[in-house]
Scaffold this motif. Structure first.
Motif, PDB file in Angstrom:
ATOM      1  N   VAL A 115       0.808  -1.069   0.027  1.00 41.51           N
ATOM      2  CA  VAL A 115       0.019   0.006  -0.144  1.00 41.51           C
ATOM      3  C   VAL A 115       0.934   1.276  -0.139  1.00 41.51           C
ATOM      4  CG1 VAL A 115      -1.651   1.218   1.480  1.00 41.51           C
ATOM      5  CG2 VAL A 115      -2.039  -1.101   1.024  1.00 41.51           C
ATOM      6  N   GLY A 116       1.968   1.033   0.604  1.00 31.88           N
ATOM      7  CA  GLY A 116       3.057   2.425   0.613  1.00 31.88           C
ATOM      8  C   GLY A 116       3.579   2.600  -0.472  1.00 31.88           C
ATOM      9  N   SER A 117       3.861   1.528  -1.234  1.00 30.16           N
ATOM     10  CA  SER A 117       4.710   1.920  -2.365  1.00 30.16           C
ATOM     11  C   SER A 117       3.674   2.392  -3.486  1.00 30.16           C
ATOM     12  CB  SER A 117       5.197   0.268  -2.943  1.00 30.16           C
ATOM     13  OG  SER A 117       5.746  -0.300  -1.872  1.00 30.16           O
ATOM     14  N   LEU A 118       2.324   1.737  -3.327  1.00 31.72           N
ATOM     15  CA  LEU A 118       1.449   2.071  -4.383  1.00 31.72           C
ATOM     16  C   LEU A 118       1.037   3.834  -3.937  1.00 31.72           C
ATOM     17  CD1 LEU A 118      -0.562   0.756  -6.491  1.00 31.72           C
ATOM     18  CD2 LEU A 118      -2.326   1.141  -4.539  1.00 31.72           C
ATOM     19  N   ALA A 119       0.938   4.175  -2.800  1.00 33.51           N
ATOM     20  CA  ALA A 119       0.870   5.634  -2.632  1.00 33.51           C
ATOM     21  C   ALA A 119       1.957   6.376  -3.118  1.00 33.51           C
ATOM     22  CB  ALA A 119       0.483   5.811  -1.059  1.00 33.51           C
ATOM     23  N   ALA A 120       3.105   5.951  -2.943  1.00 36.72           N
ATOM     24  CA  ALA A 120       4.490   6.655  -3.404  1.00 36.72           C
ATOM     25  C   ALA A 120       4.122   6.715  -4.840  1.00 36.72           C
ATOM     26  CB  ALA A 120       5.784   5.970  -3.084  1.00 36.72           C
ATOM     27  N   LEU A 121       4.073   5.705  -5.526  1.00 42.20           N
ATOM     28  CA  LEU A 121       3.980   5.849  -7.106  1.00 42.20           C
ATOM     29  C   LEU A 121       2.873   6.683  -7.615  1.00 42.20           C
ATOM     30  CD1 LEU A 121       4.540   1.862  -7.719  1.00 42.20           C
ATOM     31  CD2 LEU A 121       6.133   4.026  -7.927  1.00 42.20           C
ATOM     32  N   ARG A 122       1.730   6.859  -6.800  1.00 45.34           N
ATOM     33  CA  ARG A 122       0.888   7.686  -7.373  1.00 45.34           C
ATOM     34  C   ARG A 122       0.714   8.878  -6.386  1.00 45.34           C
ATOM     35  NH1 ARG A 122       0.739   4.388 -10.671  1.00 45.34           N
ATOM     36  NH2 ARG A 122      -0.708   2.800 -11.175  1.00 45.34           N
ATOM     37  N   GLN A 123       1.712   9.451  -6.074  1.00 44.82           N
ATOM     38  CA  GLN A 123       1.767  10.477  -5.212  1.00 44.82           C
ATOM     39  C   GLN A 123       0.843  11.662  -5.587  1.00 44.82           C
ATOM     40  OE1 GLN A 123       5.802  12.457  -4.903  1.00 44.82           O
ATOM     41  NE2 GLN A 123       5.268  13.330  -3.099  1.00 44.82           N
ATOM     42  N   ASN A 124       0.292  12.005  -4.222  1.00 43.93           N
ATOM     43  CA  ASN A 124      -0.652  13.243  -4.333  1.00 43.93           C
ATOM     44  C   ASN A 124      -1.870  12.993  -5.376  1.00 43.93           C
ATOM     45  OD1 ASN A 124       0.868  14.826  -2.847  1.00 43.93           O
ATOM     46  ND2 ASN A 124       1.814  15.413  -4.909  1.00 43.93           N
ATOM     47  N   SER A 125      -2.297  11.467  -5.535  1.00 46.45           N
ATOM     48  CA  SER A 125      -3.544  11.155  -6.220  1.00 46.45           C
ATOM     49  C   SER A 125      -4.369  10.889  -5.166  1.00 46.45           C
ATOM     50  CB  SER A 125      -3.161   9.937  -7.255  1.00 46.45           C
ATOM     51  OG  SER A 125      -3.284   9.015  -6.491  1.00 46.45           O
ATOM     52  N   ILE A 189       3.837   1.228   8.896  1.00 46.70           N
ATOM     53  CA  ILE A 189       4.775   0.566   7.636  1.00 46.70           C
ATOM     54  C   ILE A 189       4.385   1.246   6.323  1.00 46.70           C
ATOM     55  CG2 ILE A 189       5.595  -1.429   6.135  1.00 46.70           C
ATOM     56  CD1 ILE A 189       5.420  -3.090   8.987  1.00 46.70           C
ATOM     57  N   SER A 190       3.308   1.394   5.902  1.00 48.00           N
ATOM     58  CA  SER A 190       2.866   1.916   4.748  1.00 48.00           C
ATOM     59  C   SER A 190       3.217   3.436   4.713  1.00 48.00           C
ATOM     60  CB  SER A 190       1.247   2.080   4.506  1.00 48.00           C
ATOM     61  OG  SER A 190       0.519   2.636   5.557  1.00 48.00           O
ATOM     62  N   ARG A 191       3.274   4.274   5.794  1.00 53.02           N
ATOM     63  CA  ARG A 191       3.865   5.530   5.731  1.00 53.02           C
ATOM     64  C   ARG A 191       5.082   5.444   5.515  1.00 53.02           C
ATOM     65  NH1 ARG A 191      -0.155   8.972   7.315  1.00 53.02           N
ATOM     66  NH2 ARG A 191       1.103  10.826   7.432  1.00 53.02           N
ATOM     67  N   LEU A 192       5.958   4.534   6.172  1.00 57.09           N
ATOM     68  CA  LEU A 192       7.263   4.590   6.254  1.00 57.09           C
ATOM     69  C   LEU A 192       7.706   4.471   4.711  1.00 57.09           C
ATOM     70  CD1 LEU A 192       8.858   2.538   9.257  1.00 57.09           C
ATOM     71  CD2 LEU A 192       9.698   4.998   8.305  1.00 57.09           C
ATOM     72  N   THR A 193       7.208   3.327   4.276  1.00 54.80           N
ATOM     73  CA  THR A 193       7.517   2.847   2.916  1.00 54.80           C
ATOM     74  C   THR A 193       7.201   4.046   1.814  1.00 54.80           C
ATOM     75  OG1 THR A 193       6.585   0.739   3.440  1.00 54.80           O
ATOM     76  CG2 THR A 193       7.161   1.089   1.086  1.00 54.80           C
ATOM     77  N   ARG A 194       6.179   4.642   2.065  1.00 56.68           N
ATOM     78  CA  ARG A 194       5.562   5.872   0.918  1.00 56.68           C
ATOM     79  C   ARG A 194       6.668   6.772   1.041  1.00 56.68           C
ATOM     80  NH1 ARG A 194       3.645  10.888   1.679  1.00 56.68           N
ATOM     81  NH2 ARG A 194       2.573  11.602  -0.093  1.00 56.68           N
ATOM     82  N   GLY A 195       7.016   7.262   2.420  1.00 55.94           N
ATOM     83  CA  GLY A 195       8.126   8.524   2.547  1.00 55.94           C
ATOM     84  C   GLY A 195       9.368   8.036   1.924  1.00 55.94           C
ATOM     85  N   SER A 196      10.027   6.653   2.155  1.00 56.28           N
ATOM     86  CA  SER A 196      11.010   6.392   1.743  1.00 56.28           C
ATOM     87  C   SER A 196      11.256   5.966   0.136  1.00 56.28           C
ATOM     88  CB  SER A 196      11.791   5.379   2.354  1.00 56.28           C
ATOM     89  OG  SER A 196      11.662   4.222   1.942  1.00 56.28           O
ATOM     90  N   MET A 197      10.143   5.656  -0.301  1.00 52.57           N
ATOM     91  CA  MET A 197       9.923   5.213  -1.523  1.00 52.57           C
ATOM     92  C   MET A 197      10.206   6.718  -2.691  1.00 52.57           C
ATOM     93  SD  MET A 197       9.680   2.818  -3.940  1.00 52.57           S
ATOM     94  CE  MET A 197       8.711   1.178  -3.796  1.00 52.57           C
ATOM     95  N   ILE A 198       9.312   7.438  -1.704  1.00 48.51           N
ATOM     96  CA  ILE A 198       9.281   8.790  -2.934  1.00 48.51           C
ATOM     97  C   ILE A 198      10.751   9.449  -2.646  1.00 48.51           C
ATOM     98  CG2 ILE A 198       8.541  11.359  -2.475  1.00 48.51           C
ATOM     99  CD1 ILE A 198       6.019  10.303  -1.493  1.00 48.51           C
TER     100      ILE A 198
END
Lengths: 306, 541
Positions: A115-125, A189-198
């Motif tokens: 979920v975190g990666s998905l959020a990072a890939l679609r940032q601000n969507s 974890i999803s927030r951590l993943t998103r931040g670091s993925m971005i």
């Protein structure tokens, strides 16, 4: 790498010693003792009990005795649960906590990273915003609120799942406790993943990979995911140690016979040996998991070598 | 990472799809089985060794596992147990028990008088590390054995033959038979104790002589008992399996009850009483419990030392009806005396209890001023209690009542339980504190003895030679009526000296599924499973 692991473990021994000493003297410093109850014991009986458990010896001597027993792998008898030794209590509680905590952690990593990666890939969507607000809610709702709600809905109103207990160990009994344990972790974890993925997605090597003409899929999975996971891995070390040693809240609410309750009950009952046992056990696990994290780093990050 | 994902999804799917086969949903309206009983049982029991356990949760299970000389009837009364009859000497000091010839241990061995001799000696022996051996104190030489000054063999118990047991007492003890229902007096199976030592109270090792056998023990989860085929009354025991669940939190217990996982709870959450009254009134059972909730004055230090009038003033102005209706709210009995109601004992009501509220208030204000306090110079006290929401609410209500009636300023101070016990016992800093007592046997002595000046439980520091003399006199008095009179006189003196503020008498509260039959209210909350049965038609389902 093995030599490194060994060195690290030896290096952890002084830490463990400090932990044991602190815990030992702090629990002894707390007022009240294992034999205090609403119904006071006659003085002679209490003296007899104290002598039998060596509580009448000077504190330093008791500490020495405890360390000597510990080296032999003996955690001593429980003061409260008189038919069991602390080792037996830990060894019956740990598999249960390990199963619950392990499943919850696995669930949290899989869902959280995805979920975190998905959020990072679609940032601000809208997906990103939805994921982030749901996970914020997940972090904010403590599991002593979430768990009873899950029980009310799935056990009492719908009657699909048991409200508590391990039953005969069937998966149904695990569903609600595992989900309750995993939810806050998924959120974190999803927030951590998103931040670091971005961050990783903006780095030079990802731009290079894209410039080489690699497909987006290869870029993400082969190049971006690994470094993006590093902060998650660091977080996982101590968290896994905490989860597999049980959660007092979840265990009480679901009537799960894990280790977590012993931390609280041991302290409240002044069950000195039990408190010490779970603290030492937890301490060792923390050391082990932190070591595992460092070893994982070597696997995931080509710059790290031992 | 692939394996755990697959494994997990299989597990979760299995859980979610297993619902058709899951009986939980339907179990709410009918018993899961005609022969299995599921009982909530509070905290994890501390031991299944009858001579080591001390909490009520363990005692509930031990009552099913073991058969003492005397048993407990459904209403908590006495009935023959391992002894089918007994004779008591005229001086009430020698008890001769005739054991039933068909008594058997769960491995088929006969239960003999020697087993009881061994059990009682082991229970008193300091090497056993019993925390409750004080129960044996009325037996001749018991205290000396417990304190280690005489060997266990000198305990006043003797096996005359296989079926005859003689117990000699130190003094006439009218409640002695009732003490014999206590786990501390149960027999134990000698060869298994000697073989397994500390591990004898485990499933597989524990041989018991009661209606049930210990079959499974998952610490912090449950204990399962199965029927003992060798039990002398086995043909009347209808429940084949009993589960005792360790659930310390009453809200959690209620949820599991509502989900159909329990037939019987140990308690109900205070905050949900109104909801239960509204939604399952027929399943809620509230009954008197032999316990007294009171506040103790530390009479060994100011401001309450030598201030009987001041203590009386504070006692008189408590609106106990408001306390039990608005604060505790489960049907507790307002208390102006210290010993809870019990058959055969007339409580000595203090004179002020019959006065109108205005008259009480007037007298209390007079006493308050006599003690040197006034509106400008109010009494400032500290109320100490152990951390607990219910205790806090009671302390708040009391401080409001005292402020309103007399202008007393109270400071509330809560402590973690064991810290509280220690400060209370030391008497060095306490002023006014929460206290409670639950009787071990249905006799006023169980309450009054703890106010004796030398008793270890006397945390108020009360000492009155007259009171002590009456208590000691009652221990050697053979005439029951005279003895009760002495106890009543003792309580009257106690209430005149006022080292305590009686507040209310406890009740038990629990929810019980309608199909559970064969039980009755019991003042000590003893409910042996062997009397119970499940009757589905009677539940109207």
């Amino acid at each position: 790498m093995l030599a490194y692991a060994f060195k690290r473990f030896i290096g952890a021994l002084p830490t463990l010693f400090v932990l044991i000493a602190l815990a030992f003297f702090m629990i002894r410093a707390a007022p009240g003792g294992p034999f205090d109850a609403e119904r006071a014991l006659p003085a002679e009986i209490e003296a007899n009990l104290r002598a039998a458990y060596h509580l009448d010896e000077p504190l330093v001597q008791q500490f020495g005795r405890y360390l000597a027993d510990l080296v032999r792998g003996d955690f001593g008898p429980s003061f409260q649960y008189k038919d069991y030794t602390v080792t037996e209590l830990i060894m019956t509680g740990f598999p249960v906590s390990l199963r619950l905590g392990g499943l919850a952690m696995a669930l949290a990593v899989v869902v959280g990273v995805a979920v975190g990666s998905l959020a990072a890939l679609r940032q601000n969507s809208w997906i990103d915003h939805a994921v982030m607000s749901v996970s914020m809610t997940g972090i904010s709702i403590p599991n002593f609120v979430m768990a009873p709600i899950l029980i009310l809905v799935f056990a009492i109103l719908l009657g699909w799942l048991p409200a508590g207990g391990l039953g005969d160990g069937s998966p149904q009994n695990l569903v609600l406790p595992v989900i309750s344990l995993a939810l806050p972790q998924i959120a974190y974890i999803s927030r951590l993943t998103r931040g670091s993925m971005i961050e990783v997605l903006r780095s030079n090597f990802v731009r290079t990979a894209r410039a080489k003409g690699l497909s987006e899929r290869t870029v993400i999975v082969r190049h971006a995911l690994k470094p993006a996971l590093l902060p998650v891995i660091s977080y996982l070390g101590p968290t896994t140690a905490a989860l597999v040693t049980g959660s007092v809240v979840i265990e009480q609410i679901f009537g799960v016979p894990g280790l977590g309750r012993y931390f609280v009950q041991g302290a409240l009952n002044r069950d000195y040996t039990l408190v010490m046992g779970v603290i030492v056990f937890y301490g060792v696990l923390i050391v082990v998991f932190n070591l595992l994290v460092d070893l994982m780093y070597a696997l995931l990050d080509p710059r790290v070598k031992y | 990472m692939k394996f755990p994902v697959a494994a997990l999804s299989v597990l979760l799917l299995a859980g979610a799809c297993g619902q058709q086969a899951n009986p939980v949903g339907e179990a709410v309206d009918r018993p899961a089985s005609e022969t299995t009983l599921h009982r909530g049982n509070g905290v994890e029991p501390d031991s299944m060794d009858p001579h080591k356990g001390e909490g009520t949760s363990g005692a509930n299970i031990l009552r099913d596992l073991f058969d003492g000389l005397v048993g407990t009837a459904p209403d908590g009364g006495l009935e023959p147990g391992a002894a089918e009859s007994w004779d008591i000497s005229d001086d009430l000091m020698i008890y001769t028990f005739h054991l039933r010839p068909d008594g058997r241990w769960s491995n088929g061995d006969p239960v003999t008088a020697e087993d009881f001799v061994y059990g009682l000696r082991r229970s008193a022996d300091p090497a056993t590390l019993s925390e409750y051996s004080q129960v044996l104190a009325p037996i001749l030489n018991a205290e000396e054995v417990i304190h280690g000054s005489l060997p266990p063999e000198s305990l006043g118990v003797e096996a005359v033959d296989d079926q005859t047991l003689v117990i000699r007492l130190k003094g006439p003890t009218p409640y002695f038979l009732e003490l014999l229902t206590h786990a501390t007096t149960y027999p134990v199976h000698r060869t298994s104790v000697e073989r397994y030592g500390n591990r004898f109270a485990r499933p597989g090792n524990l041989i018991s002589n009661g209606a049930y056998v210990l079959d499974e023990w998952v610490v912090q989860s449950h204990i399962r008992l199965v029927k003992n085929p060798y039990y002398h009354g086995a043909d009347t025991v209808r429940i084949e399996n009993v589960y005792y669940y360790s659930i310390e939190n009453p809200s959690v217990e209620l949820k599991r009850y509502r989900a159909g996982e329990l037939d019987w709870t140990e308690s109900v959450p205070h905050q949900q009483l109104d909801w239960i009254r509204e939604n399952m009134p027929e399943e809620l059972r509230i009954a008197p419990y032999f316990g007294s909730y009171y506040y103790g004055f530390n009479v060994t230090r100011p401001p309450f030392k030598d201030q009987t009038g001041l203590r009386r003033a504070l006692t008189m102005v408590v609106r106990r009806d408001i306390l039990t209706e608005k604060v505790t709210g489960a049907g507790e009995l307002p208390a102006v005396t210290y010993v809870p109601p019990v058959t055969g004992y007339a409580a000595p009501l203090p004179e002020w209890a019959t006065w109108s509220w205005e008259k009480r208030l007037e007298e209390a204000r007079r006493l308050y001023e006599e003690a040197g306090y006034s509106e400008d110079n109010p009494l400032e006290i500290e109320i100490r209690y152990n951390t607990n929401e219910n205790h806090r609410r009671i302390a708040l209500a009391l401080s409001a009542m005292w402020k309103q009636a007399l202008g007393v300023r109270c400071r509330l101070l809560n402590e973690e339980f064991k810290v509280f016990l220690e400060t209370r016992k030391s008497k060095a800093v306490t002023e006014l504190f929460r206290a409670a007592w639950i009787g071990d046997y249905q006799d006023p002595f169980s309450f009054l003895e703890i106010m004796h000046s030398t008793h270890g439980q006397n945390d108020v520091g009360y000492a009155n030679p007259l009171y002590d003399a009456l208590i000691e006199g009652s221990m050697v008095e053979t005439d029951p009526a005279t003895r009760m009179q002495m106890l009543q006189d003792a309580e009257r003196i106690l209430l005149e000296d006022q080292p305590v503020v009686p507040l209310f008498f406890y009740v038990n509260r629990r929810v019980i599924k309608p199909w559970v039959k064969g039980w009755d209210d019991s003042l000590l909350d003893y409910h042996p499973t062997r009397h119970m049965y499940i009757d589905r038609p009677a539940a109207g389902r």
